[in-house]
Enzyme design. Structure first.
Site: not given
Ligand code: F6P
Ligand code: ATP
Length: 455
Positions: A231-232, A238, A286, A307, A372
């Site tokens: 991941r970044h 975050n 990122r 992402e 991501h």
């Molecule tokens: O929180 C970091 C992130 O990369 C968000 O930008 C993204 O929406 C999320 O994680 C995805 O994870 P989940 O599907 O568990 O919400």
């Protein structure tokens, strides 16, 4: 609007009939096709006739002579094994809505292939033959050493015996083997791979599903290589618990970026430290900032690695989403794989856009991907065969480098943690709070994972 897979559109069912002498990579190719299609939600299953034969005849008295076409008892068992496998496959097609069944056996004579062909046609299933032809003796010997000496057929036998016996088994098959060719088999749908993929012969590939399988198989190679996933580094979003966006790295995220070259070197080991990698990132800041200290010349950006698009929720925290869109928040927890953010994407949507990435990854050698949380879960699910209901809930922490080493029938995973703290972005089902996963860490509970020291 539901997203349908290609099998729904065409409504075809395909039986991939593997063809080829022993130790030609048939099982490996068959298993990869099943993993790829299952990842795309196409119901697929492999029927390995060797396993059926072992169930019927055991392994105690199995040696090359069993495979001599003049051995009546051996023939009886082998015929029963293929019949049982085909029967189970047909039952699976009808009772479990099977879409792509793979009959993994040598199917090395026309007489055998004609019988399967007839059965498929009677059951309205499209037969597609997939032959792996190989006359590279060195490669065949290597394959035997790689996978056959450890086969259940040779438990308690030494490597030398297993190798010689397997070579003799191949000789017996060679006596009756009829390879596929365009003159005699012109009416059949087939793909013939010659000496891995140095030549590929295609005949009567008709449906879209068949052409997807062909395209996938054409991209496979067997050169040893590794894939690294990260991941970044921790981002400003975050830190505040916001999702999506295009924020910069936090100070700690930047420290991770600076440390990443060391982590990669450590994972390569002293003897491979000069290995060249290609770095893939998303188009978001990122991931590019995370890649910026890596010494490798080739760095590519892929939009497909961006992402998950959270649509109207982009930039919000999970708590804000729960307050503003409680029904959506619950719907996502109830079915995280299928849930599509308003104006955004679902995990299923990510898998669809990642398909070209997977194809390219199969073609390439050493690649480091910086992407991501959601995208990494989907990529990891492909390599490790993680089912859809689990993959969106996998915990993949920040500041950790994952190394995947594809082996014949499995993938070795090692994880190297950077000694740089980061927030958790993991949200458990039923809460909007972030924190460490409380249940078993799914990606950790899988076989073959090795955690290395913190660096
Ligand atoms: O929180 C970091 C992130 O990369 C968000 O930008 C993204 O929406 C999320 O994680 C995805 O994870 P989940 O599907 O568990 O919400
Ligand atoms: P058997 O008929 O005994 O079941 P098989 O043909 O299914 O044998 P595998 O068990 O799949 O053979 O053999 C795996 C080995 O084949 C691996 O070492 C892999 O690197 C190699 N391999 C994979 N693809 C090919 C190919 N297209 N041609 C030759 N070897 C290959």
């Amino acid at each position: 609007m539901p997203v349908y897979s290609i099998s729904h559109v065409e409504n075809v069912r395909v039986c991939v009939v593997m063809v080829g002498l022993p130790a030609r990579g048939k099982s490996l190719i068959a298993q990869k096709i099943v993993r790829y299609l299952s990842w795309l939600s196409i119901n697929s299953k492999c029927f390995n006739v060797g396993n059926y034969r072992r169930q019927l005849a055991g392994t105690e008295d199995i040696n090359a002579a069993f495979f001599d076409s003049n051995n009546a008892e051996g023939l009886k068992y082998r015929r029963e094994a293929i019949d049982n496998a085909v029967t189970d496959m047909m039952k699976w097609f009808s009772d479990e809505n099977g879409v792509v069944g793979i009959l993994d056996a040598t199917n090395s004579t026309r007489e055998r292939r004609d019988r399967i062909l007839k059965l498929c046609r009677e059951n309205l299933i499209e037969p597609m033959f997939l032959e792996s032809f190989c006359d590279d003796d060195e490669l065949i010997l290597q394959n035997i050493l790689d996978v056959k000496t450890t086969s259940p057929d040779y438990v308690d036998k030494d490597n030398e015996f297993a190798t010689q016996d397997f070579l003799q088994r191949i000789k017996f098959y060679e006596e009756i083997y009829e390879t596929m060719d365009q003159a005699t088999d012109s009416d059949l749908t087939f793909i013939k791979l010659v000496n891995v993929n140095s030549q590929i012969i295609l005949n009567r590939i008709e449906s879209y599903l068949e052409s997807r399988i062909v395209y996938y198989v054409m991209n496979l190679h067997i050169k040893p290589r590794c894939i690294w996933l990260s991941r970044h580094g921790e981002s400003e979003y975050n830190l505040t618990g916001q999702i999506g966006g295009d924020s910069n790295l936090s100070d700690r995220g930047m420290r991770y970026a600076k440390k990443l070259p060391d982590l990669v070197l450590k994972s390569l080991g002293e003897e491979n430290k000069h290995t060249n990698l290609t770095v893939w990132t998303s188009t978001l800041k990122r991931t590019q900032q995370t890649a910026s200290f890596l010494p490798y010349k080739k760095k590519l950006q892929w939009k497909a690695l961006d992402e998950l698009d959270a649509g109207e929720c982009d930039g919000m925290t999970y708590e804000e989403i729960e307050n503003k869109f409680p029904e959506d928040f619950k719907a996502r927890d109830d079915d995280k794989y299928e849930y599509r953010y308003k104006g955004g994407e679902s995990y299923r949507d990510i898998v669809i856009r990642l398909e070209p990435i997977i194809m390219e990854l199969e073609r390439q050698e050493n690649i480091l991907i910086i992407t991501h949380q959601a995208v990494l879960r989907c990529l990891y699910a492909y390599f490790m065969n993680v089912p859809q209901e689990e993959s969106p809930w996998m915990s993949i922490p920040l500041h950790t480098l994952i190394k995947l080493e594809p082996r014949a029938y499995s993938t070795l995973v090692s994880r190297i943690k950077a000694d740089i703290p980061a927030v958790s972005t993991y949200k458990e089902k039923g809460t909007s709070q972030l924190g460490e996963a409380s249940g078993p860490n799914i990606s950790k509970s899988r076989d073959l994972i090795k955690d290395s020291d913190v660096v």
